[in-house]
Design a protein around this motif. Sequence first.
Motif, short mmCIF file in Angstrom:
data_model
loop_
_atom_site.label_atom_id
_atom_site.label_comp_id
_atom_site.label_asym_id
_atom_site.label_seq_id
_atom_site.Cartn_x
_atom_site.Cartn_y
_atom_site.Cartn_z
N ALA A 473 0.72 -1.48 -0.07
CA ALA A 473 0.16 0.08 -0.05
C ALA A 473 0.95 1.17 0.09
CB ALA A 473 -1.05 0.06 1.39
N GLN A 474 2.03 1.13 0.77
CA GLN A 474 2.65 2.48 0.95
C GLN A 474 3.50 2.75 -0.21
OE1 GLN A 474 5.02 2.73 4.86
NE2 GLN A 474 3.64 0.73 5.07
N VAL A 475 3.92 1.60 -1.07
CA VAL A 475 4.51 1.72 -2.16
C VAL A 475 3.56 2.34 -3.43
CG1 VAL A 475 5.99 0.64 -4.17
CG2 VAL A 475 6.21 -0.03 -1.85
N GLN A 476 2.49 1.73 -3.43
CA GLN A 476 1.33 2.06 -4.39
C GLN A 476 1.13 3.65 -4.22
OE1 GLN A 476 -1.57 -0.81 -3.64
NE2 GLN A 476 -1.10 -1.67 -5.56
N ILE A 477 0.78 3.93 -2.89
CA ILE A 477 0.78 5.47 -2.76
C ILE A 477 1.86 6.33 -3.18
CG2 ILE A 477 0.04 7.15 -0.94
CD1 ILE A 477 -1.49 4.62 0.37
N HIS A 478 3.13 5.98 -2.84
CA HIS A 478 4.02 6.68 -3.30
C HIS A 478 4.33 6.78 -4.48
CE1 HIS A 478 8.28 7.31 -4.04
NE2 HIS A 478 8.47 7.82 -2.93
N ASP A 479 4.00 5.80 -5.34
CA ASP A 479 4.24 5.82 -6.68
C ASP A 479 3.09 6.56 -7.39
OD1 ASP A 479 6.42 4.43 -6.59
OD2 ASP A 479 5.53 2.47 -7.12
#
Lengths: 526, 313
Positions: A473-479
């Motif tokens: 989730a954190q990677v997706q939101i960052h990207d």
Amino acid sequence: MKAIGLTLRMSAVAALITLSGVSPWASAQDSERATISVSPGIADITSLDPHRASLIGDKGIVAEMFNALVRFPPGSSDPAALEADLAERWESSDDKKVWTFFLRKGVMFHGGYGELKAADVVYSLQRAADPKRSSFSANFTALEKVEALDDYTVKVTLKYPDTAFLGRVSNYHGGQIVSKAAAEKLGERYGQAPIGTGPFAFSEHITQQYVKLVANDQYFRGKPKLGAIVYRMIPSDSARELAFASDELDLMLGKREQRWVERSRARGVTVDVFEPAEFRTLFLNRNIKPLDDVKVRQAIAASVNINEIIRYAGKDVADGGCSIIPNGYQGLDCSVGPYAYDPAHAKALLASAGYPNGLKLKSVVSNAAPQLPIMEIIQAQLAKAGVTLEMEVVDHATYQAKSRQDQSAIVFYGAARYPGADYWLTEFYDSASAIGAPAAMSNFGHCSVADDAIRKARVEADPQTQLELWKKAQVQIHDDVCAIPLFGLKQVWAKAASVDYGYVLHGALNLQPPVTELTTVKRDEQ
Amino acid sequence: MIQFAIKRLMLAIPTLLAMLTAVFVLVRLVPGDPAAVMLGDQASAESLAAMREQLGLNQPIAMQYIHFLGDMLTGNFGASMTSGKTVLQEVSLVLPWTLQLTFASVLIGLVFGLPLGVWAALRRNAWPDYVGRILSLTGLSFPAFVSAMLMLLVFAIHFRWFPVIGSLVDGGFVSQLHALTLPALNLGLIMTAYVMRVTRSSMISVLGEDYIRTAKAKGVRPMRLVLRHGLRNALIPIVTVVGLYFGTLIGNSVLTEIVFNRPGLGKLILGALNTRDYTLLQGLMVVFALCVIVVNIITDIVYGLVDPRVKIK
């Protein structure tokens, strides 16, 4: 006219009481034990009902009067340290959906409301989960059934496994246990005359002046060493500092500024800087064009120099973020790190998005001290990349209202929550919490890219799989650049040399140092 | 005189009604949701909706207005949205503090301002006049919150003669007066400057009148000439200024209240505005307006007392 007459008569009586010096609580004063004078920096309280108290100041006062099934040890905000409070012990089923709590015996409510029983716990948890009676009902959505097995045993059944469940029944945001009899008897007035089981009991509230709590000598952990706590209502920073300098305050909210911390320490004042930091984030509202274009969002992220902002805020009070989840939260993943500052790349991104000459954005900004100066720095940084940020500076209530009406392209928001990834991701990044949605909370960016991972993680029983989902989730939101994490701003309080907390202060989820049964104040005359 | 007061109060009703309507509309035009302020930023949409219903904010504006007017006409000011206490309870808790401060500062203003103004007028264009004019100009141009901070730094922190927190939790009459001294002086010095300037100019004008010259020629003693023939005739503008300032002080001493940590009507209005507490704000505005009306009536009555030519009808 009759009403005016009544007011004048009441005023005259109050004036006589004031001038005659007959203090209504003077008889309750404990002459042998000291009173601690605390200023949490608020103008007045709003509600002392633990299921309503969500504002700074209110929840700190509530924390001294109430207990929960489990608690953060005084001075700690670490969920791994949760310990028994009203529950002596607890058990959970293998699937983590059924929790059984065994209550302490002999715990007494203030004001003669009798012994704490399982019925009070059942009533409290049901009340906390009821949106009509609680501000924290969203934290209790996992609750399916709460039942009393006997007077001292409570069984809680959840709809899904909730790894943060113990935190939800801790002494923070709705987890506190109220007296069923008192809450039913007092109704709406419960917030003005609360009844709990804590080391201090409510005594009185005088509008704009103070809230007084007196020692609860029946407290199950022992008689408090202090006789009373007086919370003085002093909203002005300067006035509070002067009152502290003249020894009229023992404990006060300080300024969350490096200069203030250094200046105070240089003068010999004990300044405590502690967790949790209120995490500052810039939400990019994709409902306002051209922020629907990911390249524009990337350009803005590359324009913000976070290190410069942290330098301004100060090394002791500010803590740079490595993810969209605040530092120290369970489930934090720092693998992607913060966005790189690169104004040249930002300009190139804007050009490729069709804005070679830059663009204009509008932001509603609060005039509150922790927000406006930071937004002015960000405004200057964005200007270097060709982004003109038009700031509409308003009072805090207007800023909240306008931000929640989707009127701001960039929303600066600071918050501290229970230190678990699910709390943060659900409130700020789940599309169900988006502004305007039926269950709207604080998803100002209208982010939806990580819904699947956030929702799966919420009901995942296996801790390892849950961590992986949160990381995803954190990677997706960052990207997707839903938001730009900035920094955490820690709590700053000043303490007189005469005060001994009775514990080591590392953190306080209710945002002020707890005054416990072990806290002491040494007065010269005593 | 009672008839006069009643008549003035009756005449104030349309003004009050217009003011109430303006307050009702204006507080609702300001963005911000009382339910959101009360419940905080973690409240769910469902919780907010339930609170709005409980507060009656989900009713049509016209309906809210009718309820509001009906309540006001029956003397029901309602309860504060945030504290749950009735507006009258809230007002009765802070009004004594406001009245103490207002009376004390007006008293200081009159005790110092009147003699200084008379002295400056009698010594026109001499050193007492210059010194007085400079001092009054300083008093008028000094922001109240700056002088308040300076007073606290000197008298409360350095010398430790007075407390910083003006609202004592306990203490007798003497302690209360002690705590009142600095805030009253802070506002009283500004009042002194006003009174002194008006007294000076009014006295200069009166002292040039024919009847003063006649009285002097008839051998009236200087003290009697100044006090009975001069000051009494110069009092009308002074009473006007004191009345106006008194009314202003009731709601506008908020900065002094904040710096000296005293409760008061001004601080209560500010708090109600910050929390968007509509009912408290509306109730406070009515109380404030009534205070101003009462002060104006008293001022009119005093006109009649100091100058027999003014008829109270």
